[in-house]
Motif scaffolding. Structure first.
Motif, PDB file in Angstrom:
ATOM      1  N   MET A 246      -2.962   1.946  -4.373  1.00 32.05           N
ATOM      2  CA  MET A 246      -2.477   1.742  -3.008  1.00 32.05           C
ATOM      3  C   MET A 246      -3.242   0.604  -2.340  1.00 32.05           C
ATOM      4  O   MET A 246      -4.292   0.176  -2.822  1.00 32.05           O
ATOM      5  CB  MET A 246      -2.622   3.022  -2.174  1.00 32.05           C
TER       6      MET A 246
ATOM      7  N   SER B  97       0.274   1.626   4.459  1.00 30.84           N
ATOM      8  CA  SER B  97       1.166   1.470   5.620  1.00 30.84           C
ATOM      9  C   SER B  97       2.636   1.658   5.267  1.00 30.84           C
ATOM     10  O   SER B  97       3.514   1.469   6.108  1.00 30.84           O
ATOM     11  CB  SER B  97       0.944   0.103   6.285  1.00 30.84           C
ATOM     12  N   ASN B  98       2.883   2.043   3.999  1.00 33.37           N
ATOM     13  CA  ASN B  98       4.274   2.328   3.629  1.00 33.37           C
ATOM     14  C   ASN B  98       4.354   3.597   2.781  1.00 33.37           C
ATOM     15  O   ASN B  98       5.256   3.739   1.975  1.00 33.37           O
ATOM     16  CB  ASN B  98       4.860   1.129   2.861  1.00 33.37           C
TER      17      ASN B  98
ATOM     18  N   VAL C  39      -6.982  -0.600  -3.420  1.00 28.15           N
ATOM     19  CA  VAL C  39      -7.341  -2.017  -3.499  1.00 28.15           C
ATOM     20  C   VAL C  39      -7.223  -2.553  -2.077  1.00 28.15           C
ATOM     21  O   VAL C  39      -6.126  -2.788  -1.581  1.00 28.15           O
ATOM     22  CB  VAL C  39      -6.373  -2.771  -4.440  1.00 28.15           C
TER      23      VAL C  39
ATOM     24  N   MET D 242      -2.439  -8.993   5.062  1.00 24.08           N
ATOM     25  CA  MET D 242      -1.516 -10.095   5.343  1.00 24.08           C
ATOM     26  C   MET D 242      -1.938 -10.806   6.636  1.00 24.08           C
ATOM     27  O   MET D 242      -1.850 -12.025   6.745  1.00 24.08           O
ATOM     28  CB  MET D 242      -0.085  -9.573   5.436  1.00 24.08           C
TER      29      MET D 242
ATOM     30  N   ILE E 285       2.337  -7.645   9.984  1.00 22.78           N
ATOM     31  CA  ILE E 285       2.688  -6.569   9.035  1.00 22.78           C
ATOM     32  C   ILE E 285       1.378  -5.929   8.559  1.00 22.78           C
ATOM     33  O   ILE E 285       0.535  -6.626   7.987  1.00 22.78           O
ATOM     34  CB  ILE E 285       3.510  -7.107   7.829  1.00 22.78           C
TER      35      ILE E 285
ATOM     36  N   GLY F 108       0.229  -4.855  -1.481  1.00 18.89           N
ATOM     37  CA  GLY F 108       1.384  -4.078  -0.999  1.00 18.89           C
ATOM     38  C   GLY F 108       2.515  -4.990  -0.546  1.00 18.89           C
ATOM     39  O   GLY F 108       3.695  -4.714  -0.784  1.00 18.89           O
ATOM     40  N   GLY F 109       2.156  -6.098   0.087  1.00 21.40           N
ATOM     41  CA  GLY F 109       3.164  -7.032   0.596  1.00 21.40           C
ATOM     42  C   GLY F 109       3.939  -7.706  -0.531  1.00 21.40           C
ATOM     43  O   GLY F 109       5.146  -7.905  -0.430  1.00 21.40           O
TER      44      GLY F 109
ATOM     45  N   ALA G 250       7.315  -7.887   1.376  1.00 23.21           N
ATOM     46  CA  ALA G 250       7.290  -7.606   2.819  1.00 23.21           C
ATOM     47  C   ALA G 250       7.871  -8.788   3.581  1.00 23.21           C
ATOM     48  O   ALA G 250       7.691  -9.946   3.194  1.00 23.21           O
ATOM     49  CB  ALA G 250       5.851  -7.351   3.259  1.00 23.21           C
TER      50      ALA G 250
ATOM     51  N   ARG H 222       6.923  -7.425  18.623  1.00 29.93           N
ATOM     52  CA  ARG H 222       6.635  -6.130  17.990  1.00 29.93           C
ATOM     53  C   ARG H 222       6.198  -5.104  19.020  1.00 29.93           C
ATOM     54  O   ARG H 222       6.655  -3.966  19.015  1.00 29.93           O
ATOM     55  CB  ARG H 222       5.505  -6.275  16.954  1.00 29.93           C
TER      56      ARG H 222
ATOM     57  N   SER I 276       2.999   5.665  12.091  1.00 25.59           N
ATOM     58  CA  SER I 276       4.294   5.573  11.407  1.00 25.59           C
ATOM     59  C   SER I 276       4.074   4.779  10.121  1.00 25.59           C
ATOM     60  O   SER I 276       2.936   4.413   9.805  1.00 25.59           O
ATOM     61  CB  SER I 276       5.319   4.845  12.280  1.00 25.59           C
ATOM     62  N   ALA I 277       5.161   4.508   9.429  1.00 29.40           N
ATOM     63  CA  ALA I 277       5.070   3.589   8.285  1.00 29.40           C
ATOM     64  C   ALA I 277       6.031   2.427   8.534  1.00 29.40           C
ATOM     65  O   ALA I 277       6.639   1.890   7.610  1.00 29.40           O
ATOM     66  CB  ALA I 277       5.390   4.310   6.984  1.00 29.40           C
TER      67      ALA I 277
ATOM     68  N   GLU J 170      12.681   3.168   2.912  1.00 32.87           N
ATOM     69  CA  GLU J 170      11.807   2.046   2.540  1.00 32.87           C
ATOM     70  C   GLU J 170      10.422   2.626   2.227  1.00 32.87           C
ATOM     71  O   GLU J 170       9.677   2.116   1.396  1.00 32.87           O
ATOM     72  CB  GLU J 170      11.734   1.071   3.716  1.00 32.87           C
TER      73      GLU J 170
ATOM     74  N   ILE K  24       7.572   4.939   0.728  1.00 36.30           N
ATOM     75  CA  ILE K  24       7.370   5.457  -0.628  1.00 36.30           C
ATOM     76  C   ILE K  24       6.726   6.841  -0.547  1.00 36.30           C
ATOM     77  O   ILE K  24       5.775   7.045   0.208  1.00 36.30           O
ATOM     78  CB  ILE K  24       6.506   4.457  -1.426  1.00 36.30           C
TER      79      ILE K  24
HETATM   80  C1  LIG Z   1       3.724  -0.412  12.397  1.00 36.76           C
HETATM   81  C2  LIG Z   1       4.243  -0.909  11.073  1.00 36.76           C
HETATM   82  C3  LIG Z   1       5.038  -2.034  11.034  1.00 36.76           C
HETATM   83  C4  LIG Z   1       5.521  -2.510   9.799  1.00 36.76           C
HETATM   84  N1  LIG Z   1       6.297  -3.632   9.804  1.00 36.76           N
HETATM   85  C5  LIG Z   1       6.745  -4.113   8.621  1.00 36.76           C
HETATM   86  C6  LIG Z   1       7.536  -5.304   8.577  1.00 36.76           C
HETATM   87  O1  LIG Z   1       7.792  -5.955   9.585  1.00 36.76           O
HETATM   88  N2  LIG Z   1       7.987  -5.727   7.381  1.00 36.76           N
HETATM   89  C7  LIG Z   1       7.716  -5.061   6.217  1.00 36.76           C
HETATM   90  O2  LIG Z   1       8.141  -5.506   5.143  1.00 36.76           O
HETATM   91  N3  LIG Z   1       6.978  -3.927   6.229  1.00 36.76           N
HETATM   92  C8  LIG Z   1       6.488  -3.445   7.391  1.00 36.76           C
HETATM   93  N4  LIG Z   1       5.730  -2.297   7.408  1.00 36.76           N
HETATM   94  C9  LIG Z   1       5.525  -1.557   6.150  1.00 36.76           C
HETATM   95  C10 LIG Z   1       4.278  -1.969   5.342  1.00 36.76           C
HETATM   96  O3  LIG Z   1       3.289  -2.567   6.175  1.00 36.76           O
HETATM   97  C11 LIG Z   1       4.626  -2.909   4.198  1.00 36.76           C
HETATM   98  O4  LIG Z   1       5.520  -2.296   3.288  1.00 36.76           O
HETATM   99  C12 LIG Z   1       3.409  -3.388   3.418  1.00 36.76           C
HETATM  100  O5  LIG Z   1       3.824  -4.366   2.491  1.00 36.76           O
HETATM  101  C13 LIG Z   1       2.706  -2.270   2.656  1.00 36.76           C
HETATM  102  O6  LIG Z   1       1.433  -2.752   2.241  1.00 36.76           O
HETATM  103  P1  LIG Z   1       0.220  -1.735   1.977  1.00 36.76           P
HETATM  104  O7  LIG Z   1      -0.930  -2.531   1.509  1.00 36.76           O
HETATM  105  O8  LIG Z   1      -0.011  -0.878   3.155  1.00 36.76           O
HETATM  106  O9  LIG Z   1       0.823  -0.901   0.769  1.00 36.76           O
HETATM  107  P2  LIG Z   1       0.783   0.680   0.543  1.00 36.76           P
HETATM  108  O10 LIG Z   1       1.519   1.354   1.637  1.00 36.76           O
HETATM  109  O11 LIG Z   1      -0.610   1.103   0.289  1.00 36.76           O
HETATM  110  O12 LIG Z   1       1.628   0.779  -0.800  1.00 36.76           O
HETATM  111  C14 LIG Z   1       3.004   0.440  -0.795  1.00 36.76           C
HETATM  112  C15 LIG Z   1       3.467   0.249  -2.242  1.00 36.76           C
HETATM  113  O13 LIG Z   1       2.809  -0.866  -2.793  1.00 36.76           O
HETATM  114  C16 LIG Z   1       2.089  -0.483  -3.965  1.00 36.76           C
HETATM  115  N5  LIG Z   1       0.848  -1.282  -3.980  1.00 36.76           N
HETATM  116  C17 LIG Z   1      -0.025  -1.514  -2.983  1.00 36.76           C
HETATM  117  N6  LIG Z   1      -0.985  -2.347  -3.389  1.00 36.76           N
HETATM  118  C18 LIG Z   1      -0.718  -2.651  -4.671  1.00 36.76           C
HETATM  119  C19 LIG Z   1      -1.322  -3.496  -5.654  1.00 36.76           C
HETATM  120  N7  LIG Z   1      -2.412  -4.198  -5.410  1.00 36.76           N
HETATM  121  N8  LIG Z   1      -0.763  -3.566  -6.877  1.00 36.76           N
HETATM  122  C20 LIG Z   1       0.353  -2.845  -7.181  1.00 36.76           C
HETATM  123  N9  LIG Z   1       0.983  -2.043  -6.297  1.00 36.76           N
HETATM  124  C21 LIG Z   1       0.454  -1.959  -5.062  1.00 36.76           C
HETATM  125  C22 LIG Z   1       1.828   1.003  -3.840  1.00 36.76           C
HETATM  126  O14 LIG Z   1       1.672   1.600  -5.120  1.00 36.76           O
HETATM  127  C23 LIG Z   1       3.104   1.439  -3.150  1.00 36.76           C
HETATM  128  O15 LIG Z   1       4.121   1.572  -4.109  1.00 36.76           O
HETATM  129  C24 LIG Z   1       5.215  -1.818   8.608  1.00 36.76           C
HETATM  130  C25 LIG Z   1       4.402  -0.679   8.660  1.00 36.76           C
HETATM  131  C26 LIG Z   1       3.911  -0.239   9.881  1.00 36.76           C
HETATM  132  C27 LIG Z   1       3.023   0.974   9.908  1.00 36.76           C
END
Ligand SMILES: Cc1cc2nc3c(=O)[nH]c(=O)nc-3n(C[C@H](O)[C@H](O)[C@H](O)COP(=O)(O)OP(=O)(O)OC[C@H]3O[C@@H](n4cnc5c(N)ncnc54)[C@H](O)[C@@H]3O)c2cc1C
Length: 306
Positions: free
Chosen positions: A66, A70-71, A86, A108, A129, A135-136, A141, A214, A224-225, A299, A301
């Motif tokens: 993870m 945030s998702n 990570v 990001m 984001i 994650g992005g 993202a 936003r 939220s996510a 969206e 997970i």
């Molecule tokens: C308030 C809010 C606003 C948001 N706005 C947006 C937006 O405008 N646009 C948008 O696209 N999303 C948005 N999101 C959702 C989220 O921020 C994105 O999906 C973001 O890309 C998730 O990144 P994360 O590091 O938090 O991943 P996580 O939530 O930790 O993981 C998400 C997925 O990515 C995988 N993952 C994470 N890191 C890695 C890695 N290094 N290698 C392999 N797999 C990995 C995980 O296994 C999981 O499947 C928002 C969320 C919130 C809470």
């Protein structure tokens, strides 16, 4: 439950203070719900990550990588296995001309800020984001007409066989909130972005404008996510949910945001359960399907048993 032998091996690859047992996941995800992970490891360098993945795979111990959480919706029963986070420990960012390289754990927002400070435009969309580069990239993202696919030059991943590969943009097969590495046991370790020279003040003004949008449109005051559902072809999820009469609809502490119906929010952190959020997501899907014959695909997970 992680055996003592497995724990001993994990300790070879991560510092003691970065290994947490029976760790409640609610503290590591933006939904602020979720039960304990058997073992939670903060990974600080990519060689350790490689060794950990290789060992856990060979030992048949379930693991999940993870970023900032945030998702993710983690079940109340938690996760039986090892969570590899990570994030802050792997967050180096370097700039070379118009190219910005960032490790997967950089956020990001951090990378967008560095790009702005170096007068590079292209990552403004990502500045608000709340996820990591890892994650992005996996999620492709995006926001406000931008997404990762438009600026990624290449991505370094750890393959399921424990090798580092560099994949170019085309090989990443980016799609709407997806990529070739999503759900395929590849771990993103680094990404390279090709940006365009620009004016730092103008770039900052664009970022500030998007942040204001936003704050105005999204219920950022609640956990939220982000957008709970993907945008269905030809529709907007939030509008469908609103038209279905679900604005403000709640199950326990989980609620369809009154401010933005596309967001399921946690109105009572510490009290709301993942089961309530999950039940609300299912309810919204069922009502929208019944009223408009549209399938809303999450969206978010899901991790663990629901
Ligand atoms: C308030 C809010 C606003 C948001 N706005 C947006 C937006 O405008 N646009 C948008 O696209 N999303 C948005 N999101 C959702 C989220 O921020 C994105 O999906 C973001 O890309 C998730 O990144 P994360 O590091 O938090 O991943 P996580 O939530 O930790 O993981 C998400 C997925 O990515 C995988 N993952 C994470 N890191 C890695 C890695 N290094 N290698 C392999 N797999 C990995 C995980 O296994 C999981 O499947 C928002 C969320 C919130 C809470």
């Amino acid at each position: 439950m992680i055996s003592e032998m497995a724990l001993q091996t994990i300790r070879n690859f991560a510092m003691e203070q970065n290994i947490l047992l029976n760790e409640p996941m609610r503290g590591h995800v933006t939904f602020r719900v979720g039960g304990p992970a058997d073992c939670f490891v903060e990974v600080c360098d990519k060689e350790a990550l490689r060794k950990l993945c290789k060992y856990l795979k060979a030992a048949g111990i379930p693991y999940f990588v993870m970023g900032n959480g945030s998702n993710l919706l983690v079940s109340d029963a938690g996760y039986q296995g090892v969570i590899l986070r990570v994030q802050g420990g792997m967050n180096e960012i370097t700039v070379n001309g118009t190219c910005v390289k960032a490790q997967a754990g950089a956020t990001m927002a951090q990378v967008a800020k560095v790009a702005m400070e170096h007068g590079l435009t292209g990552l403004e969309f990502a500045s608000g984001i709340p996820g990591t580069i890892g994650g992005g990239i996996v999620m492709n993202a995006g926001a406000y007409d931008g997404d990762m696919s438009q600026v990624v030059k290449s991505v370094e991943v750890l393959s399921p066989d424990g090798e580092f590969w560099t994949l170019d943009n085309a090989t990443m097969e980016f799609g709407y909130r997806t990529s070739a590495v999503k759900g395929h046991a590849y771990v993103v370790t680094e990404a390279e972005f090709e940006l365009t020279p620009g004016n730092p003040a103008q770039i900052k003004a664009v970022m500030d404008g998007l942040a204001a949008k936003r704050r105005e449109k999204q219920p950022l005051e609640f956990p939220s996510a982000g957008s709970t559902f993907k945008r269905p072809e030809g529709y907007f999820a939030g509008k469908l949910i609103q038209d279905a009469g679900l604005r403000g609809f709640a199950i326990g502490g989980a609620q369809v945001s009154e401010k933005h119906c596309g967001f399921v929010i946690n109105t009572r952190p510490g009290d709301t359960t993942a089961a309530e959020i999950y039940a609300l997501i299912k309810h919204v899907q069922a009502v929208v399907k019944e009223k408009f014959d549209v399938e809303l695909e999450p969206e978010v997970i899901f991790l663990g048993e629901f």
